[in-house]
Design an enzyme around this catalytic site. Structure first.
Site, PDB file in Angstrom:
ATOM      1  N   LYS A 156       1.069  -1.190  -0.548  1.00 40.78           N
ATOM      2  CA  LYS A 156       0.389  -0.388  -0.300  1.00 40.78           C
ATOM      3  C   LYS A 156       1.403   1.458  -0.286  1.00 40.78           C
ATOM      4  O   LYS A 156       1.548   1.962   1.339  1.00 40.78           O
ATOM      5  CB  LYS A 156      -1.027   0.266   0.956  1.00 40.78           C
ATOM      6  N   CYS A 266      13.692  10.948   6.725  1.00 47.13           N
ATOM      7  CA  CYS A 266      13.630  10.664   7.990  1.00 47.13           C
ATOM      8  C   CYS A 266      15.311  10.628   8.487  1.00 47.13           C
ATOM      9  O   CYS A 266      15.253  11.164  10.077  1.00 47.13           O
ATOM     10  CB  CYS A 266      13.485   8.992   8.076  1.00 47.13           C
ATOM     11  N   GLU A 363       9.538  16.192  14.973  1.00 48.94           N
ATOM     12  CA  GLU A 363      10.063  16.064  12.979  1.00 48.94           C
ATOM     13  C   GLU A 363       9.808  17.525  11.905  1.00 48.94           C
ATOM     14  O   GLU A 363       9.061  17.754  12.102  1.00 48.94           O
ATOM     15  CB  GLU A 363       9.715  14.631  12.021  1.00 48.94           C
TER      16      GLU A 363
END
Ligand code: ADP
Length: 459
Positions: A156, A266, A363
């Site tokens: 997905k 990330c 973040e």
């Protein structure tokens, strides 16, 4: 029929509206993957490797097309997008070479009467839910070991890179036209709701890369089925610059790490702690580096950073910068959206910061380099570890032994000395604290896709 619009973030123009798969399609994909499992899992590993190796020329043939699709859908500069197909090929080569060794049975106990052996069996149906920032690399990092270990897969991909996801589906359709068993690989296209529907099925493991918030939602949804989970949930990566570092080198590498892919990585450097003696020099060198970065049309070969992948990401960046400025942060360079069409933003260096600001705790996923002065390395380590995240971190010094000692004190999954970020497929990838659960890559990562069974025999 629900559709999701794919928008080019460099032009804000509609590329295409893509149909979302229905819940019935999701259920059917899992049922089909389950049916395909016995044949695929009982095939010899040599044969599975042979099949997966056949993807290499298919990817090679499509690499320019895939790269351009990545660039159009999420704004990655074309010079970087081409890395996606290369990484996919490298993952295949790495696992084709090493997976038999990773899956080798291990005798863990033996005496005259008894013997215990660890064997690594496939798990079953694995769901892989991926984000948009590396729409090929994050998929292949899980997909290849999952398949080679004998599992069948439901992929997905992110709603922001649906066309890239469809291209991955086309690679497998081609492979199936050569006789690759159907439904070993299953693609479902959609957004959050489709992801949720996947998680609600009887799958044997979920490999998820994305935000902490979504990680929590998946965990909650998985609790009734006790799904096995592997999560990579992002980071707020620190870099510690010692006064004895090669300042020009450290500034260059840190700024590039922070701005690469418009900061939407990330394991980008998101916080920098510099020893007081070296602070002024580092700040001025970081500004020079930030100024030198070529921001612009991601389809041009010379462009180094493109736009944010979405307005949402740009808004997070602006929110964090506003919050920092309202608490006294100083913009040394950049800080503004670039006028005109597209979600372009200036590489930005900021100082006068502290841990009360979102820019040092949440973040940001933006080309921002917040630099904080520290009075000692111990203070830098304390700040570096003062985070809910623990993905990667780095230390910059000419004294490798000192660097080694500092790196070992960082509460992260990957610690670099004069380098920052994740390694190749041979290294373990994943984080501590809220950055994730489990590891991809390396022998340990391969075992994540297996049921580790202990066979006990009385001779
Ligand atoms: P990012 O902002 O990095 O894309 P997200 O966590 O929002 O991170 O999304 C990552 C992936 O998770 C996407 O494929 C998204 O569609 C999917 N997703 C989002 N919410 C859920 C959910 N509740 N359950 C399962 N998948 C989800």
């Amino acid at each position: 029929m629900e559709k999701i619009a794919s928008i080019n973030p460099a032009t804000e123009e509609l590329i295409e509206e893509i149909e979302v798969d229905s819940k019935e399609k999701v259920v059917e994909a899992v049922v089909n993957a389950r049916k395909a499992f016995p044949q695929w899992s009982s095939m010899s590993i040599e044969k599975r490797i042979e099949w997966i190796n056949k993807l290499i020329p298919l990817i090679e043939n499509k690499k320019d097309e895939i790269a351009l699709t990545i660039t159009k859908e999420m704004g990655k500069p074309i010079s970087m997008s081409i890395g996606g197909p290369s990484i996919a090929i490298n993952k295949i080569k790495y696992y084709a070479k090493n997976i038999q060794d990773h899956l080798k049975e291990e005798v863990v106990f033996e005496d005259e009467d008894e013997k215990d052996v660890l064997v690594y069996e496939p798990l079953g149906v694995i769901a892989i839910i991926t984000p948009w920032n590396y729409p090929i690399a994050t998929v292949f990092a899980s997909l290849i070991p999952a398949l080679l270990c004998g599992n069948t897969v439901i992929l997905k991909p992110s709603e922001f890179t649906l066309i890239v996801g469809r291209k991955i589906g086309e690679l497998f359709q081609k492979l199936e036209s050569f006789g690759f068993p159907k439904n070993v690989f299953n693609l479902v296209l959609g957004g959050k709701e489709t992801g949720r529907q996947v998680v609600q099925q009887d799958v044997d493991k979920i490999i998820f890369t994305g935000s902490v918030q979504t990680g929590r939602e998946i965990m909650k949804e998985s609790s009734s089925k006790i799904h096995k989970l592997l999560f990579e949930l992002g980071g707020k990566d620190p870099a510690i610059v010692c006064s004895d570092a090669d300042m020009a080198y450290a500034a260059k590498k840190i700024v590039r790490s922070a701005c690469n892919n418009t900061g939407q990585v990330c394991c980008a450097v998101e916080r920098v702690y510099v020893e007081a003696d070296a602070y002024d020099e580092f700040v001025s060198k970081a500004v020079e580096e930030a100024k030198a970065i070529k921001v612009g049309n991601p389809e041009l070969a010379k462009t180094e950073i493109g736009p944010f992948a979405s307005k949402f990401q740009m808004d997070v960046c602006i929110d964090h910068l506003n919050d920092a400025q309202s608490k006294g942060a100083k913009i040394e360079f950049g800080g503004k959206r670039i006028k005109g069409r597209g979600y372009f933003f200036e590489p930005t260096v900021i100082t006068n910061i502290d841990h009360s600001m979102k820019i040092m705790t949440d973040e940001t996923f933006a080309p921002i380099i917040p630099i904080m002065k520290v009075n000692s390395i111990d203070e830098a380590i304390r700040y570096a570890n003062d985070s809910i995240y623990g993905l990667t971190g780095s230390v910059w010094t000419k004294d490798i032994e000192k660097g080694n000692k500092i790196a070992r004190q960082l509460q992260v999954g990957v610690a670099g000395i004069n380098k920052h970020g994740g390694g190749g497929a041979g290294s373990a990838w994943g984080g501590s604290k809220l950055s994730g659960i489990g590891r991809l890559g390396s022998r340990e990562g391969t075992h994540e896709f297996t049921n580790i069974k202990t066979l006990r025999m009385s001779k």
